[in-house]
Design a protein around this motif. Structure first.
Motif, PDB file in Angstrom:
ATOM      1  N   PHE A  62      -4.060  -2.148  -7.622  1.00 42.45           N
ATOM      2  CA  PHE A  62      -2.852  -1.879  -6.839  1.00 42.45           C
ATOM      3  C   PHE A  62      -1.646  -2.231  -7.707  1.00 42.45           C
ATOM      4  N   THR A  63      -0.862  -1.217  -8.075  1.00 45.40           N
ATOM      5  CA  THR A  63       0.292  -1.415  -8.959  1.00 45.40           C
ATOM      6  C   THR A  63       1.580  -1.134  -8.192  1.00 45.40           C
ATOM      7  N   TRP A  64       2.688  -1.307  -8.865  1.00 47.60           N
ATOM      8  CA  TRP A  64       3.978  -1.029  -8.236  1.00 47.60           C
ATOM      9  C   TRP A  64       4.127   0.454  -7.944  1.00 47.60           C
ATOM     10  N   ARG A  65       3.488   1.299  -8.731  1.00 49.35           N
ATOM     11  CA  ARG A  65       3.549   2.743  -8.467  1.00 49.35           C
ATOM     12  C   ARG A  65       2.807   3.086  -7.176  1.00 49.35           C
ATOM     13  N   THR A  66       1.717   2.409  -6.952  1.00 56.36           N
ATOM     14  CA  THR A  66       0.965   2.616  -5.717  1.00 56.36           C
ATOM     15  C   THR A  66       1.784   2.154  -4.515  1.00 56.36           C
ATOM     16  N   ALA A  67       2.460   1.022  -4.666  1.00 60.42           N
ATOM     17  CA  ALA A  67       3.307   0.524  -3.579  1.00 60.42           C
ATOM     18  C   ALA A  67       4.441   1.505  -3.278  1.00 60.42           C
ATOM     19  N   LEU A  68       5.034   2.076  -4.314  1.00 58.70           N
ATOM     20  CA  LEU A  68       6.093   3.068  -4.099  1.00 58.70           C
ATOM     21  C   LEU A  68       5.552   4.339  -3.446  1.00 58.70           C
ATOM     22  N   ALA A  69       4.339   4.723  -3.804  1.00 58.58           N
ATOM     23  CA  ALA A  69       3.730   5.899  -3.175  1.00 58.58           C
ATOM     24  C   ALA A  69       3.525   5.663  -1.681  1.00 58.58           C
ATOM     25  N   TRP A  70       3.039   4.474  -1.323  1.00 58.60           N
ATOM     26  CA  TRP A  70       2.849   4.146   0.098  1.00 58.60           C
ATOM     27  C   TRP A  70       4.186   4.078   0.833  1.00 58.60           C
ATOM     28  N   LEU A  71       5.200   3.506   0.194  1.00 59.55           N
ATOM     29  CA  LEU A  71       6.520   3.448   0.807  1.00 59.55           C
ATOM     30  C   LEU A  71       7.087   4.843   1.019  1.00 59.55           C
ATOM     31  N   SER A  72       6.927   5.690   0.024  1.00 56.33           N
ATOM     32  CA  SER A  72       7.387   7.073   0.134  1.00 56.33           C
ATOM     33  C   SER A  72       6.664   7.796   1.270  1.00 56.33           C
ATOM     34  N   TRP A  73       5.363   7.577   1.380  1.00 53.85           N
ATOM     35  CA  TRP A  73       4.610   8.209   2.459  1.00 53.85           C
ATOM     36  C   TRP A  73       5.094   7.714   3.820  1.00 53.85           C
ATOM     37  N   ALA A  74       5.341   6.428   3.947  1.00 55.95           N
ATOM     38  CA  ALA A  74       5.800   5.871   5.227  1.00 55.95           C
ATOM     39  C   ALA A  74       7.150   6.460   5.628  1.00 55.95           C
ATOM     40  N   ILE A  75       8.044   6.619   4.683  1.00 56.01           N
ATOM     41  CA  ILE A  75       9.350   7.215   4.975  1.00 56.01           C
ATOM     42  C   ILE A  75       9.186   8.670   5.388  1.00 56.01           C
ATOM     43  N   THR A  76       8.352   9.405   4.674  1.00 56.25           N
ATOM     44  CA  THR A  76       8.105  10.815   5.005  1.00 56.25           C
ATOM     45  C   THR A  76       7.506  10.948   6.397  1.00 56.25           C
ATOM     46  N   PHE A  77       6.563  10.088   6.721  1.00 58.00           N
ATOM     47  CA  PHE A  77       5.924  10.128   8.033  1.00 58.00           C
ATOM     48  C   PHE A  77       6.928   9.805   9.142  1.00 58.00           C
ATOM     49  N   ALA A  78       7.764   8.813   8.914  1.00 54.57           N
ATOM     50  CA  ALA A  78       8.772   8.444   9.910  1.00 54.57           C
ATOM     51  C   ALA A  78       9.775   9.574  10.123  1.00 54.57           C
ATOM     52  N   LEU A  79      10.181  10.241   9.061  1.00 54.70           N
ATOM     53  CA  LEU A  79      11.105  11.370   9.195  1.00 54.70           C
ATOM     54  C   LEU A  79      10.461  12.544   9.927  1.00 54.70           C
ATOM     55  N   ALA A  80       9.184  12.787   9.673  1.00 51.96           N
ATOM     56  CA  ALA A  80       8.485  13.871  10.366  1.00 51.96           C
ATOM     57  C   ALA A  80       8.372  13.574  11.858  1.00 51.96           C
ATOM     58  N   ILE A  81       8.060  12.338  12.206  1.00 45.69           N
ATOM     59  CA  ILE A  81       7.986  11.944  13.615  1.00 45.69           C
ATOM     60  C   ILE A  81       9.364  12.073  14.262  1.00 45.69           C
ATOM     61  N   GLY A  82      10.401  11.656  13.557  1.00 48.58           N
ATOM     62  CA  GLY A  82      11.760  11.776  14.080  1.00 48.58           C
ATOM     63  C   GLY A  82      12.160  13.220  14.328  1.00 48.58           C
ATOM     64  N   ALA A  83      11.758  14.122  13.449  1.00 52.73           N
ATOM     65  CA  ALA A  83      12.063  15.542  13.635  1.00 52.73           C
ATOM     66  C   ALA A  83      11.348  16.099  14.859  1.00 52.73           C
ATOM     67  N   VAL A  84      10.108  15.672  15.068  1.00 52.74           N
ATOM     68  CA  VAL A  84       9.367  16.120  16.248  1.00 52.74           C
ATOM     69  C   VAL A  84      10.046  15.622  17.523  1.00 52.74           C
TER      70      VAL A  84
END
Length: 84
Positions: free
Chosen positions: A30-52
């Protein structure tokens, strides 16, 4: 309700999460790049839910935030036309 749940943003977010889960199951550390990927996914998921949520509320004529990209008047007109 089906048109909200099967929107492209939500499906893309879910498939991205599945990809991250598969990568997490490998033996890679688990590296900092992996942490950023998870953070990016969480933001994308939250924005998709907000759009719905915004689309759902706008189609019923309720107020939505001013920064939303949803065209409230268009969705409300479509609903009125559908329901007669």
């Amino acid at each position: 309700m089906r048109k909200y749940l099967f929107g492209t943003g939500l499906l893309s977010s879910i498939t991205g999460g599945i990809t991250l889960l598969r990568a997490a199951r490998s033996d890679e550390p688990f590296t900092w790049r992996t942490a950023l990927a998870w953070l990016s996914w969480a933001i994308t998921f939250a924005l998709a839910i907000g759009a719905v949520v915004d689309s759902y509320r706008a189609a019923r004529g309720k107020l939505i935030d001013g920064d939303s990209s949803v065209d409230r008047d268009k969705l409300f007109r479509e609903r009125v036309k559908r329901n007669g």
